[in-house]
Design a protein around this motif. Structure first.
Motif, PDB file in Angstrom:
ATOM      1  N   GLN A   1       0.828  -1.202   0.000  1.00 40.02           N
ATOM      2  CA  GLN A   1       0.000   0.000   0.000  1.00 40.02           C
ATOM      3  C   GLN A   1       0.866   1.258   0.000  1.00 40.02           C
ATOM      4  OE1 GLN A   1      -3.742   0.322   2.240  1.00 40.02           O
ATOM      5  NE2 GLN A   1      -2.813   2.030   3.377  1.00 40.02           N
ATOM      6  N   THR A   2       1.969   1.235   0.732  1.00 35.83           N
ATOM      7  CA  THR A   2       2.853   2.394   0.794  1.00 35.83           C
ATOM      8  C   THR A   2       3.404   2.735  -0.583  1.00 35.83           C
ATOM      9  OG1 THR A   2       3.487   1.889   3.080  1.00 35.83           O
ATOM     10  CG2 THR A   2       4.979   3.312   1.813  1.00 35.83           C
ATOM     11  N   VAL A   3       3.965   1.755  -1.260  1.00 35.96           N
ATOM     12  CA  VAL A   3       4.543   1.986  -2.584  1.00 35.96           C
ATOM     13  C   VAL A   3       3.470   2.414  -3.572  1.00 35.96           C
ATOM     14  CG1 VAL A   3       5.756   0.909  -4.520  1.00 35.96           C
ATOM     15  CG2 VAL A   3       6.451   0.397  -2.172  1.00 35.96           C
ATOM     16  N   ARG A   4       2.317   1.772  -3.514  1.00 36.09           N
ATOM     17  CA  ARG A   4       1.228   2.081  -4.445  1.00 36.09           C
ATOM     18  C   ARG A   4       0.738   3.521  -4.263  1.00 36.09           C
ATOM     19  NH1 ARG A   4      -1.259  -2.194  -3.489  1.00 36.09           N
ATOM     20  NH2 ARG A   4      -2.694  -1.435  -1.891  1.00 36.09           N
ATOM     21  N   GLN A   5       0.536   3.954  -3.020  1.00 35.69           N
ATOM     22  CA  GLN A   5       0.020   5.301  -2.774  1.00 35.69           C
ATOM     23  C   GLN A   5       1.049   6.369  -3.129  1.00 35.69           C
ATOM     24  OE1 GLN A   5      -1.902   5.999   0.971  1.00 35.69           O
ATOM     25  NE2 GLN A   5      -3.097   4.121   0.883  1.00 35.69           N
ATOM     26  N   LEU A   6       2.312   6.103  -2.869  1.00 38.97           N
ATOM     27  CA  LEU A   6       3.348   7.069  -3.212  1.00 38.97           C
ATOM     28  C   LEU A   6       3.499   7.197  -4.730  1.00 38.97           C
ATOM     29  CD1 LEU A   6       6.018   6.172  -0.516  1.00 38.97           C
ATOM     30  CD2 LEU A   6       4.765   8.331  -0.688  1.00 38.97           C
ATOM     31  N   GLN A   7       3.477   6.073  -5.422  1.00 36.41           N
ATOM     32  CA  GLN A   7       3.584   6.130  -6.875  1.00 36.41           C
ATOM     33  C   GLN A   7       2.374   6.823  -7.494  1.00 36.41           C
ATOM     34  OE1 GLN A   7       4.242   1.982  -7.879  1.00 36.41           O
ATOM     35  NE2 GLN A   7       6.469   2.256  -7.908  1.00 36.41           N
ATOM     36  N   ALA A   8       1.222   6.703  -6.863  1.00 34.32           N
ATOM     37  CA  ALA A   8       0.027   7.384  -7.359  1.00 34.32           C
ATOM     38  C   ALA A   8       0.170   8.896  -7.261  1.00 34.32           C
ATOM     39  CB  ALA A   8      -1.202   6.921  -6.584  1.00 34.32           C
ATOM     40  N   LEU A   9       1.052   9.355  -6.364  1.00 30.92           N
ATOM     41  CA  LEU A   9       1.329  10.786  -6.223  1.00 30.92           C
ATOM     42  C   LEU A   9       2.418  11.254  -7.188  1.00 30.92           C
ATOM     43  CD1 LEU A   9       1.297  11.049  -2.318  1.00 30.92           C
ATOM     44  CD2 LEU A   9      -0.465  11.880  -3.894  1.00 30.92           C
ATOM     45  N   GLY A  10       2.907  10.338  -8.023  1.00 30.93           N
ATOM     46  CA  GLY A  10       3.952  10.682  -8.981  1.00 30.93           C
ATOM     47  C   GLY A  10       5.344  10.694  -8.386  1.00 30.93           C
ATOM     48  N   VAL A  11       5.530   9.988  -7.285  1.00 26.00           N
ATOM     49  CA  VAL A  11       6.815   9.977  -6.591  1.00 26.00           C
ATOM     50  C   VAL A  11       7.633   8.762  -7.009  1.00 26.00           C
ATOM     51  CG1 VAL A  11       7.934   9.952  -4.329  1.00 26.00           C
ATOM     52  CG2 VAL A  11       5.757  11.125  -4.623  1.00 26.00           C
ATOM     53  N   LYS A  12       8.943   8.950  -7.171  1.00 24.72           N
ATOM     54  CA  LYS A  12       9.831   7.818  -7.381  1.00 24.72           C
ATOM     55  C   LYS A  12      10.238   7.287  -6.020  1.00 24.72           C
ATOM     56  CE  LYS A  12      13.697   6.212 -10.158  1.00 24.72           C
ATOM     57  NZ  LYS A  12      14.680   6.557 -11.222  1.00 24.72           N
ATOM     58  N   VAL A  13      10.009   5.998  -5.789  1.00 27.05           N
ATOM     59  CA  VAL A  13      10.232   5.388  -4.474  1.00 27.05           C
ATOM     60  C   VAL A  13      11.560   4.636  -4.463  1.00 27.05           C
ATOM     61  CG1 VAL A  13       9.320   3.819  -2.729  1.00 27.05           C
ATOM     62  CG2 VAL A  13       7.740   5.145  -4.167  1.00 27.05           C
ATOM     63  N   TRP A  14      12.402   5.000  -3.504  1.00 26.86           N
ATOM     64  CA  TRP A  14      13.689   4.327  -3.310  1.00 26.86           C
ATOM     65  C   TRP A  14      13.643   3.580  -1.982  1.00 26.86           C
ATOM     66  CZ3 TRP A  14      17.327   5.087  -7.223  1.00 26.86           C
ATOM     67  CH2 TRP A  14      17.060   6.131  -8.104  1.00 26.86           C
ATOM     68  N   VAL A  15      13.864   2.270  -2.021  1.00 22.31           N
ATOM     69  CA  VAL A  15      13.841   1.451  -0.804  1.00 22.31           C
ATOM     70  C   VAL A  15      15.263   1.000  -0.494  1.00 22.31           C
ATOM     71  CG1 VAL A  15      12.893  -0.594   0.314  1.00 22.31           C
ATOM     72  CG2 VAL A  15      11.512   0.658  -1.358  1.00 22.31           C
ATOM     73  N   VAL A  16      15.753   1.343   0.679  1.00 21.01           N
ATOM     74  CA  VAL A  16      17.118   1.006   1.080  1.00 21.01           C
ATOM     75  C   VAL A  16      17.116  -0.288   1.882  1.00 21.01           C
ATOM     76  CG1 VAL A  16      19.148   1.768   2.366  1.00 21.01           C
ATOM     77  CG2 VAL A  16      17.761   3.441   1.115  1.00 21.01           C
TER      78      VAL A  16
END
Length: 226
Positions: free
Chosen positions: A176-191
């Motif tokens: 849900q976190t990745v999906r909602q952030l990507q819906a905002l047009g954000v590039k998600v980086w997971v360390v």
């Protein structure tokens, strides 16, 4: 101070690790202190761009692991002249919709996640860096480790009123976190997190040096930490 003069050489160097101060706190003036009710563009911790003129292009979000890595991110941001924000709180993973299953955390991890989504959406943040102690939130303390007694720390409520815990909670909240952030047009980086060890490394190395033991006894096979 434990009579440090009784040690010498490597044993003393390793033992002095207990005096290391968290660099993020000293450099950022308390970036790890989050009050969800007052978390907005005016109060969020700013990092990078020493001239404070650049608009924020990234946000670092996570728990104490994020706070520990933030000095490196801050230094890189300053070197490249870019600005960002940091939202970190010990024990709160960078996951939307999760709640702590214990009472150790003063503030609500759920509320922090809600505020982060609003910050990102309202301010057109382009990149978000998620850093957390993923294994502890998903699986709890590892058997044979110094924190074996700890259980998975998060729960995730579903629309039907049921509540997921443990690895199921982690999987659902991560998606849900990745999906909602990507819906905002954000590039998600997971360390990926720092590889977990079963013993405290600095004290273990100090004891090994003091007693003349092979320090490589503390090593773990790479397969164990994948």
């Amino acid at each position: 101070n434990g009579f440090p003069a009784r040690f010498s050489g490597d044993a003393l160097k390793y033992a002095m690790d207990v005096y290391d101060a968290p660099p993020a706190n000293a450099a950022s003036g308390g970036c790890d202190t989050v009050v969800p009710e007052r978390l907005d563009a005016a109060t969020v911790c700013k990092i990078g761009d020493s001239k404070k003129t650049a608009a924020p292009s990234f946000l670092v979000w996570g728990d104490s692991h994020a706070d520990a890595l933030s000095p490196a991110i801050r230094a890189l941001a300053e070197a490249h002249g870019i600005a960002g924000w940091q939202v970190t709180y010990d024990g709160c993973p960078s996951l939307v919709g999760t709640r702590r299953t214990d009472t150790r955390i003063k503030f609500s991890c759920y509320d922090i996640g809600t505020r982060v989504l609003k910050l990102v959406g309202d301010n057109r943040i382009k990149n978000i860096i998620l850093i957390s102690r993923w294994d502890m939130h998903a699986l709890g303390g590892e058997r044979g480790g110094v924190e074996e007694y700890r259980v998975p720390s998060i729960s995730f409520p579903l629309p039907d009123g049921s509540v997921l815990t443990g690895l199921e909670a982690f999987a659902a909240s991560y998606s849900q976190t990745v999906r909602q952030l990507q819906a905002l047009g954000v590039k998600v980086w997971v360390v990926k997190q720092v590889p977990p060890y079963l013993a405290d490394i600095a004290p273990g190395l100090a004891k090994s040096a003091y007693l003349g033991r092979d320090p490589e006894m503390l090593e773990r096979p790479y397969e164990d930490i994948l």
